[in-house]
Design a protein around this motif. Sequence first.
Motif, mmCIF file in Angstrom:
data_model
loop_
_atom_site.group_PDB
_atom_site.id
_atom_site.type_symbol
_atom_site.label_atom_id
_atom_site.label_comp_id
_atom_site.label_asym_id
_atom_site.label_seq_id
_atom_site.Cartn_x
_atom_site.Cartn_y
_atom_site.Cartn_z
ATOM 1 N N LEU A 63 0.817 -1.210 0.000
ATOM 2 C CA LEU A 63 0.000 0.000 0.000
ATOM 3 C C LEU A 63 0.856 1.267 0.000
ATOM 4 O O LEU A 63 0.316 2.371 -0.062
ATOM 5 C CB LEU A 63 -0.932 0.004 1.209
ATOM 6 N N ALA A 64 2.161 1.110 0.046
ATOM 7 C CA ALA A 64 3.058 2.263 -0.041
ATOM 8 C C ALA A 64 2.943 2.940 -1.407
ATOM 9 O O ALA A 64 3.389 4.080 -1.577
ATOM 10 C CB ALA A 64 4.503 1.825 0.197
ATOM 11 N N TRP A 65 2.342 2.247 -2.369
ATOM 12 C CA TRP A 65 2.140 2.816 -3.701
ATOM 13 C C TRP A 65 0.974 3.801 -3.742
ATOM 14 O O TRP A 65 0.809 4.521 -4.728
ATOM 15 C CB TRP A 65 1.876 1.699 -4.706
ATOM 16 N N LEU A 66 0.179 3.850 -2.694
ATOM 17 C CA LEU A 66 -1.002 4.719 -2.721
ATOM 18 C C LEU A 66 -0.668 6.203 -2.926
ATOM 19 O O LEU A 66 -1.335 6.878 -3.723
ATOM 20 C CB LEU A 66 -1.827 4.533 -1.439
ATOM 21 N N PRO A 67 0.335 6.757 -2.236
ATOM 22 C CA PRO A 67 0.673 8.173 -2.506
ATOM 23 C C PRO A 67 1.091 8.406 -3.955
ATOM 24 O O PRO A 67 0.801 9.469 -4.525
ATOM 25 C CB PRO A 67 1.826 8.440 -1.536
ATOM 26 N N VAL A 68 1.763 7.417 -4.549
ATOM 27 C CA VAL A 68 2.153 7.538 -5.962
ATOM 28 C C VAL A 68 0.908 7.557 -6.843
ATOM 29 O O VAL A 68 0.826 8.322 -7.812
ATOM 30 C CB VAL A 68 3.074 6.367 -6.362
ATOM 31 N N PHE A 69 -0.070 6.741 -6.500
ATOM 32 C CA PHE A 69 -1.326 6.712 -7.248
ATOM 33 C C PHE A 69 -2.024 8.071 -7.195
ATOM 34 O O PHE A 69 -2.442 8.602 -8.228
ATOM 35 C CB PHE A 69 -2.236 5.626 -6.673
ATOM 36 N N VAL A 70 -2.116 8.652 -6.008
ATOM 37 C CA VAL A 70 -2.772 9.955 -5.854
ATOM 38 C C VAL A 70 -2.011 11.023 -6.636
ATOM 39 O O VAL A 70 -2.621 11.876 -7.303
ATOM 40 C CB VAL A 70 -2.879 10.339 -4.373
ATOM 41 N N ALA A 71 -0.680 10.983 -6.579
ATOM 42 C CA ALA A 71 0.124 11.951 -7.328
ATOM 43 C C ALA A 71 -0.116 11.807 -8.828
ATOM 44 O O ALA A 71 -0.206 12.806 -9.559
ATOM 45 C CB ALA A 71 1.603 11.763 -7.003
ATOM 46 N N GLY A 72 -0.228 10.564 -9.295
ATOM 47 C CA GLY A 72 -0.501 10.328 -10.715
ATOM 48 C C GLY A 72 -1.858 10.870 -11.134
ATOM 49 O O GLY A 72 -1.991 11.463 -12.211
ATOM 50 N N ILE A 73 -2.868 10.678 -10.289
ATOM 51 C CA ILE A 73 -4.196 11.209 -10.577
ATOM 52 C C ILE A 73 -4.152 12.739 -10.661
ATOM 53 O O ILE A 73 -4.778 13.353 -11.543
ATOM 54 C CB ILE A 73 -5.208 10.773 -9.498
ATOM 55 N N PHE A 74 -3.400 13.364 -9.755
ATOM 56 C CA PHE A 74 -3.284 14.824 -9.773
ATOM 57 C C PHE A 74 -2.621 15.293 -11.063
ATOM 58 O O PHE A 74 -3.085 16.257 -11.696
ATOM 59 C CB PHE A 74 -2.492 15.321 -8.574
ATOM 60 N N LEU A 75 -1.548 14.636 -11.474
ATOM 61 C CA LEU A 75 -0.880 15.012 -12.717
ATOM 62 C C LEU A 75 -1.803 14.812 -13.913
ATOM 63 O O LEU A 75 -1.800 15.616 -14.855
ATOM 64 C CB LEU A 75 0.400 14.196 -12.895
ATOM 65 N N ASN A 76 -2.584 13.744 -13.863
ATOM 66 C CA ASN A 76 -3.532 13.482 -14.946
ATOM 67 C C ASN A 76 -4.560 14.608 -15.030
ATOM 68 O O ASN A 76 -4.878 15.098 -16.128
ATOM 69 C CB ASN A 76 -4.227 12.137 -14.713
#
Length: 220
Positions: A63-76
């Motif tokens: 679940l450490a990937w979750l912040p990366v997921f949120v950052a990706g959504i923001f960039l998108n």
Amino acid sequence: MAYLVSEHGERFDRRFLAASEQKLADVILAALPDSVTPLRLTKIGVIGGVVAAAALVGCRSSLAWLPVFVAGIFLNWLGMALDGPLARRRNETDRRLDFIGQTNDLLSQVLLIVMFGVSPFLSLQSSLAVLACYLLFSAYNYVRTIALHARPMSYIGLGPTEFRILMAAWPFVAHTGGIDAATNDAAARLDTAILILAAIGVAGLAVKALSDARQISEEE
């Protein structure tokens, strides 16, 4: 997105976050240097979508990937929501760039929805049901825009930005609720709920299509 028209001819965006998004977009656009072009923003949006999709797969192991997921959504969001407004702000509108932006936006959303199906937060069955509804609503939106010469409509106040926020929030909701698409009964109950909601959504779209068809008939 959907609009209401007042008696004075003013248009009001019916999306929940339309006003807040516009204010934030204005601040960001005013701060962007000249080196940031609409096409570059589109590329940033694509990269964000790919990063978010990869992070969803990574969440299967940690679940450490979750912040990366949120950052990706923001960039998108940053790229896909602001490339068009930036082009209009600088009087650089181009049908080719608009086509590229719209196509990449659609493809990034499709990628993210599918990748949810291989994440711990949603089963593949549910993600495909969501994808089918998303494509159906998107296709009808384009048809309606052309046939009625109308602004793109929203769905119960939800537009692309609201949909991205829901995607960003869902992993946290699923984790808090103990949902693991691969291991427990909660995921099966979620599948049933999503299928029911999908059926309701499709039925609502059918009613909307009949209403629009009646409007076209009356105008003729």
